[in-house]
Design a protein around this motif. Structure first.
Motif, mmCIF file in Angstrom:
data_model
loop_
_atom_site.group_PDB
_atom_site.id
_atom_site.type_symbol
_atom_site.label_atom_id
_atom_site.label_comp_id
_atom_site.label_asym_id
_atom_site.label_seq_id
_atom_site.Cartn_x
_atom_site.Cartn_y
_atom_site.Cartn_z
ATOM 1 N N PRO A 63 37.206 35.585 41.486
ATOM 2 C CA PRO A 63 36.325 36.516 40.783
ATOM 3 C C PRO A 63 36.558 36.426 39.277
ATOM 4 C CG PRO A 63 37.547 37.623 42.515
ATOM 5 C CD PRO A 63 38.118 36.260 42.381
ATOM 6 N N SER A 64 35.541 36.770 38.531
ATOM 7 C CA SER A 64 35.674 36.750 37.087
ATOM 8 C C SER A 64 35.230 38.080 36.504
ATOM 9 C CB SER A 64 34.853 35.606 36.485
ATOM 10 O OG SER A 64 33.492 35.812 36.765
ATOM 11 N N ILE A 65 35.751 38.369 35.340
ATOM 12 C CA ILE A 65 35.377 39.578 34.617
ATOM 13 C C ILE A 65 34.616 39.131 33.373
ATOM 14 C CG2 ILE A 65 36.213 41.589 33.368
ATOM 15 C CD1 ILE A 65 38.678 41.508 35.213
ATOM 16 N N VAL A 66 33.390 39.629 33.234
ATOM 17 C CA VAL A 66 32.561 39.278 32.094
ATOM 18 C C VAL A 66 32.547 40.472 31.151
ATOM 19 C CG1 VAL A 66 30.260 38.604 31.343
ATOM 20 C CG2 VAL A 66 31.166 37.752 33.512
ATOM 21 N N GLY A 67 32.913 40.222 29.892
ATOM 22 C CA GLY A 67 32.977 41.292 28.902
ATOM 23 C C GLY A 67 31.630 41.547 28.251
ATOM 24 N N PRO A 68 31.639 42.132 27.053
ATOM 25 C CA PRO A 68 30.383 42.412 26.345
ATOM 26 C C PRO A 68 29.572 41.141 26.131
ATOM 27 C CG PRO A 68 32.233 43.466 25.249
ATOM 28 C CD PRO A 68 32.806 42.575 26.306
ATOM 29 N N LEU A 69 28.276 41.271 26.278
ATOM 30 C CA LEU A 69 27.407 40.107 26.243
ATOM 31 C C LEU A 69 26.079 40.483 25.628
ATOM 32 C CD1 LEU A 69 27.106 37.164 27.381
ATOM 33 C CD2 LEU A 69 25.998 38.237 29.317
#
Length: 72
Positions: free
Chosen positions: A2-8
């Protein structure tokens, strides 16, 4: 994994691929080629391009640059 995606922030996507996290494979669905001479693709305000002699050779001896066959 799994990955964590920050502000985008994405302002525009024009025919590209945007991937977040894991991917099994990413393959192009289209391809293109542009032949342009010296100073022909400049963008902006107040451009001054001085080209005494400019030629473009669009001859491409290879058959495939980006094969997309089989990318369903």
């Amino acid at each position: 994994m799994p990955s964590i995606v920050g502000p985008l922030k994405i302002n525009s996507v024009g025919g590209g691929t945007v991937n977040f996290g894991d991917a099994f494979y990413i393959a192009p669905k289209s391809s293109g080629k542009t032949n342009a001479g010296s100073g022909s693709l400049n963008t902006g305000d107040f451009i001054c391009t001085n080209n005494l002699v400019s030629t473009t050779n669009p001859f491409d001896p290879d058959v495939n640059d980006q094969p997309i066959a089989g990318n369903a």
